[in-house]
Motif scaffolding. Structure first.
Motif, PDB file in Angstrom:
ATOM      1  N   PRO A  54       0.831  -1.203   0.000  1.00 54.31           N
ATOM      2  CA  PRO A  54       0.000   0.000   0.000  1.00 54.31           C
ATOM      3  C   PRO A  54       0.868   1.258   0.000  1.00 54.31           C
ATOM      4  O   PRO A  54       1.883   1.325   0.684  1.00 54.31           O
ATOM      5  CB  PRO A  54      -0.799  -0.119   1.309  1.00 54.31           C
ATOM      6  CG  PRO A  54      -0.702  -1.546   1.715  1.00 54.31           C
ATOM      7  CD  PRO A  54       0.607  -2.036   1.196  1.00 54.31           C
ATOM      8  N   VAL A  55       0.474   2.228  -0.805  1.00 54.19           N
ATOM      9  CA  VAL A  55       1.157   3.514  -0.816  1.00 54.19           C
ATOM     10  C   VAL A  55       0.116   4.608  -0.623  1.00 54.19           C
ATOM     11  O   VAL A  55      -1.086   4.374  -0.768  1.00 54.19           O
ATOM     12  CB  VAL A  55       1.933   3.738  -2.137  1.00 54.19           C
ATOM     13  CG1 VAL A  55       3.056   2.743  -2.274  1.00 54.19           C
ATOM     14  CG2 VAL A  55       0.993   3.637  -3.338  1.00 54.19           C
ATOM     15  N   SER A  56       0.564   5.790  -0.298  1.00 56.62           N
ATOM     16  CA  SER A  56      -0.357   6.891  -0.048  1.00 56.62           C
ATOM     17  C   SER A  56      -0.880   7.461  -1.362  1.00 56.62           C
ATOM     18  O   SER A  56      -0.315   7.238  -2.432  1.00 56.62           O
ATOM     19  CB  SER A  56       0.349   7.978   0.752  1.00 56.62           C
ATOM     20  OG  SER A  56       1.355   8.588  -0.043  1.00 56.62           O
ATOM     21  N   GLY A  57      -1.967   8.240  -1.247  1.00 58.50           N
ATOM     22  CA  GLY A  57      -2.507   8.897  -2.422  1.00 58.50           C
ATOM     23  C   GLY A  57      -1.520   9.873  -3.032  1.00 58.50           C
ATOM     24  O   GLY A  57      -1.440  10.011  -4.251  1.00 58.50           O
ATOM     25  N   ALA A  58      -0.749  10.556  -2.176  1.00 60.41           N
ATOM     26  CA  ALA A  58       0.257  11.492  -2.686  1.00 60.41           C
ATOM     27  C   ALA A  58       1.330  10.759  -3.487  1.00 60.41           C
ATOM     28  O   ALA A  58       1.792  11.241  -4.525  1.00 60.41           O
ATOM     29  CB  ALA A  58       0.885  12.269  -1.530  1.00 60.41           C
ATOM     30  N   ASP A  59       1.725   9.568  -3.010  1.00 64.87           N
ATOM     31  CA  ASP A  59       2.726   8.776  -3.727  1.00 64.87           C
ATOM     32  C   ASP A  59       2.188   8.338  -5.093  1.00 64.87           C
ATOM     33  O   ASP A  59       2.901   8.395  -6.104  1.00 64.87           O
ATOM     34  CB  ASP A  59       3.124   7.544  -2.915  1.00 64.87           C
ATOM     35  CG  ASP A  59       3.952   7.908  -1.694  1.00 64.87           C
ATOM     36  OD1 ASP A  59       4.585   8.977  -1.715  1.00 64.87           O
ATOM     37  OD2 ASP A  59       3.940   7.144  -0.716  1.00 64.87           O
ATOM     38  N   LEU A  60       0.931   7.895  -5.121  1.00 65.67           N
ATOM     39  CA  LEU A  60       0.346   7.466  -6.398  1.00 65.67           C
ATOM     40  C   LEU A  60       0.278   8.625  -7.389  1.00 65.67           C
ATOM     41  O   LEU A  60       0.581   8.465  -8.577  1.00 65.67           O
ATOM     42  CB  LEU A  60      -1.054   6.901  -6.166  1.00 65.67           C
ATOM     43  CG  LEU A  60      -1.171   5.424  -5.768  1.00 65.67           C
ATOM     44  CD1 LEU A  60      -2.620   5.012  -5.713  1.00 65.67           C
ATOM     45  CD2 LEU A  60      -0.409   4.532  -6.726  1.00 65.67           C
ATOM     46  N   LEU A  61      -0.131   9.798  -6.912  1.00 68.48           N
ATOM     47  CA  LEU A  61      -0.195  10.954  -7.801  1.00 68.48           C
ATOM     48  C   LEU A  61       1.184  11.325  -8.340  1.00 68.48           C
ATOM     49  O   LEU A  61       1.337  11.665  -9.517  1.00 68.48           O
ATOM     50  CB  LEU A  61      -0.799  12.144  -7.050  1.00 68.48           C
ATOM     51  CG  LEU A  61      -2.314  12.311  -7.159  1.00 68.48           C
ATOM     52  CD1 LEU A  61      -2.792  13.428  -6.249  1.00 68.48           C
ATOM     53  CD2 LEU A  61      -2.724  12.599  -8.588  1.00 68.48           C
TER      54      LEU A  61
END
Length: 735
Positions: free
Chosen positions: A443-450
């Protein structure tokens, strides 16, 4: 063993002080002793005693282990009368340690008793074990036993009340914080009911209404819970619960709290002529401490209620894009963070959709068209994608789409965006670049995905417009290399490690040198040359090309002036990036550079690519006309490699067409290259333009170009690009 016959116990009638639950009408006392007579004597001495309005309830344990078990089961024991010596000489002391540390019971009062004064604990032991009192059994006559137990119960009661106040204040603060996060008045009202019930320690059973005028008909139920939950949106007059409606009406009319025995109505002052009242039923009597806490609660919540509209507007500002009414970047990050740990998250993707050449579109059609286009794209994505796919506007011309891979993929998204978009200027086809990133195993954060999706989007744009790319480790490495290249380029520019090389341009009929092209070169600190194909795109994407281009123009004009002073009055050709060309002050920049360097405008030729020339006819034509008025000539560079429009080309005030080196190289291999070169040459002649071939490397290519009627050429057959001093020597040798 105390003498239970002497001393009369003086009963003191105290006013009961409760803790919010009068089902607890007694104080629990745990007697711990291995002597049965002590249990009986203690209970007999204190039976029928009232302490702070409550009777005593006795629990019995005959060993330290049994005492611990009792305390695990009964968490509301007020006082423990504990024998020091039982199964061992320090059994009582060890039991105290377990009570305080193992069971974490800090409020229960502990009184040590011993029949053997020699086993009395030392002072440091009393302090270390948190013992509240110590008595020998011979001291505990009936009166003294009562006094000791009463003092312990009073202490316990005060500690419990302090704890209750602390918990209540924590709930108030937590409630206020929760209301800040609520969206809308109805959610606020439901939250008030929940928080009041939590403060009193009772189930949520009640309602909250808003009143906009006098009389019950102007008062409407905003939210309700428990058996009242079906009354939402009803007026007070329609409740059918006379005692409830009367209590709420009185609360609103008198503008103050109404506290009954087992119910209450709280008043909240609102704004704009509107007031609120909340009704809660309690399963227990509402005691003094709770009343004070409720007053504090009302003061805090009144402020929250008065600012619900402001909070909602702030939330919209923070999480909603006002133009498209889509969630914004912050909202998408939160949405991803909420879902990333849910089942099925591994099969989800985030896509970034970027409108190609959006700035140029605005330059041509105006900001009104840009706004309408963004709204149209938002509406199409929202209406075409399922509700469980999260769509957001995460940047000026970038949309984020988060959902399952069977929906969030290039085929589906491009099909949605394929049809032209309607505007005031008619239907317009729009090109999009797409970047994708998968959730991955961890799992990664939304900021990382963006951030990773943005890396993929940049990779897609490297190959031109209308492409898509997925984030991979390799793509991340390439992006980091591009970032490092940009940093090095900035450093090289600042430290003057960039320089200009000049390649001669030859008239094919006379063989004279008629001009030179200024080419930007970069030699790094290790002495290695970095290809322009590597660093020019990076400079363009970062905007650094604007500063670089201005420096190249001035440096090249300075070189032209020196060459003219040495007797070589040659045309200076300077490349202009599309980003430079679109700068509002570009025409003024050229004019100032010519004036400062004292160069005849007729000796300057600016080279622009056909993609710039063909995009945005009105603006391009206006700027080219501005250059022509100054006397500057214009060449269309790399002609034939882009999306050419012959109708635009016919109207462009250009002076020269340059045949791309790819077509010149093809002259050696087959007839197709010759045909394209011939078409460009004939087109130039029909349009009254010079035609210059670049990349000429051998005599065969040169002869073919001469046979086809090409006017000028440049390339290694004549000379490589040279620095200024070397060029002067080369020109002198040809004189």
């Amino acid at each position: 063993m105390p003498n239970i016959d002497d001393d009369c116990i003086a009963f003191v009638e105290d006013e009961p002080i409760g803790l919010g639950n009068d089902q607890e009408d007694f104080w629990s006392i745990l007697v711990v002793d291995d002597d049965e007579d002590v249990h009986q004597a203690t209970e007999f001495a204190l039976k029928d005693v009232l302490v702070l309005g409550r009777r005593l309830k006795f629990l019995h344990a005959y060993s330290s282990d049994a005492a611990i078990d009792s305390l695990r089961r009964e968490r509301d024991i007020a006082v423990v009368l504990l024998d020091v010596v039982m199964e061992s000489e320090d059994a009582g002391l060890r039991a105290v340690g377990r009570i305080r540390h193992e069971l974490a019971l800090a409020n229960v009062r502990i009184i040590l008793r011993t029949g053997q004064p020699g086993y009395a604990p030392e002072l440091d032991a009393i302090s270390s074990y948190d013992i509240n009192d110590y008595k020998t059994k011979s001291e505990l006559t009936r009166n003294k036993l009562y006094t000791t137990v009463t003092a312990a119960i009073r202490s316990y009661d005060q500690i419990q009340r302090l704890d209750a106040s602390r918990r209540g204040l924590e709930l108030i603060i937590d409630g206020a914080n929760r209301f800040i996060a609520e969206q809308g008045l109805q959610a606020f009202a439901a939250g008030v009911i929940t928080q009041i019930a939590a403060l009193l320690g009772v189930p949520p059973e009640g309602m909250m209404c808003a009143c906009s005028g006098p009389g019950q008909d102007h008062c409407v139920v905003l939210a309700a819970a428990g058996r009242y939950q079906g009354l939402v949106s009803h007026s007070l007059a329609d409740l059918g619960e006379s005692h409830v409606s009367q209590m709420l009406t009185r609360c609103l009319l008198e503008r103050r709290n109404q506290l009954g025995e087992r119910s209450l109505a709280l008043f909240f002052q609102g704004s704009l002529g509107r007031s609120f009242a909340a009704y809660i039923e309690s399963t227990a009597a509402i005691h003094e401490i709770d009343r004070h806490l409720l007053e504090v609660f009302c003061a805090n919540i009144a402020i929250c209620g008065d600012n619900v509209g402001l909070v909602e507007r702030l939330r919209n500002t923070a999480y909603v894009d006002h133009l498209t009414e889509l969630p914004n970047r912050a909202a998408q990050i939160e949405a991803i963070d909420r879902q990333v740990h849910l089942p099925g998250a591994r099969s989800k993707l985030l896509a970034l959709i970027d409108i190609d050449q959006f700035s140029e579109t605005i330059d041509v059609f105006g900001y009104r068209f840009g706004d309408l286009l963004l709204q149209s794209i938002a509406q199409r994505l929202r209406s075409s994608l399922p509700s469980d796919v999260h769509v957001a506007r995460v940047g000026g011309d970038v949309f984020g789409v988060y959902g399952r891979e069977d929906i969030v993929n290039p085929a589906v998204l491009r099909e949605i965006l394929f049809d032209p978009f309607q505007s005031e200027a008619g239907f317009q086809s729009v090109s999009f670049s797409l970047g994708f990133v998968r959730e991955g195993e961890a799992p990664v954060s939304g900021a990382d995905l963006l951030r990773n999706a943005a890396i993929a989007l940049k990779r897609a744009k490297v190959d031109g417009t209308g492409n898509d790319a997925y984030y991979t480790a390799e793509v991340a490495v390439q992006t980091r290399e591009r970032v490092r290249l940009l940093q090095d380029l900035r450093s090289a520019f600042d430290s003057r490690r960039l320089f200009i090389a000049y390649q001669p341009q030859i008239d094919l009929l006379s063989g004279r040198v008629v001009g030179v092209e200024a080419l930007l070169r970069w030699r790094n600190e290790a002495g290695q040359f970095i290809s322009p194909d590597q660093f020019i795109p990076v400079a363009e994407q970062s905007g650094l090309i604007v500063g670089l281009g201005a420096w190249v123009l001035r440096t090249a004009l300075g070189a032209q002036r020196k060459l003219a002073a040495a007797g070589f009055n040659l045309r200076m050709a300077v490349n202009v990036s599309a980003i430079q060309f679109r700068q509002p002050g570009f025409i003024s920049l050229v004019e100032a550079a010519l004036a400062d360097m004292q160069v005849d405008p007729a000796m300057l030729e600016l080279e622009i690519t056909e993609s710039v020339a063909m995009y945005g006819w009105a603006q391009v034509h206006e700027r080219l006309q501005g250059l022509k008025k100054q006397g500057v000539s214009v060449a269309i560079d790399d002609f034939g490699t882009g999306f050419s429009s012959l109708s635009y080309l016919d109207r462009l005030p250009a002076d020269c067409l340059k045949i791309d080196r790819a077509f010149v190289s093809a002259l050696d291999s087959d007839q197709s290259g010759a045909r394209i070169a011939e078409m460009v040459i004939q087109l130039g002649k029909r349009l009254g333009m010079r035609v210059l071939a670049e990349g000429v490397e051998d005599a065969a290519q040169l002869q073919t170009l001469i046979d086809l009627g090409c006017n000028e050429a440049q390339g290694w057959y004549y000379a490589k690009a040279m620095q200024e001093d070397e060029l002067s020597g080369w020109l002198a040798s040809r004189r």
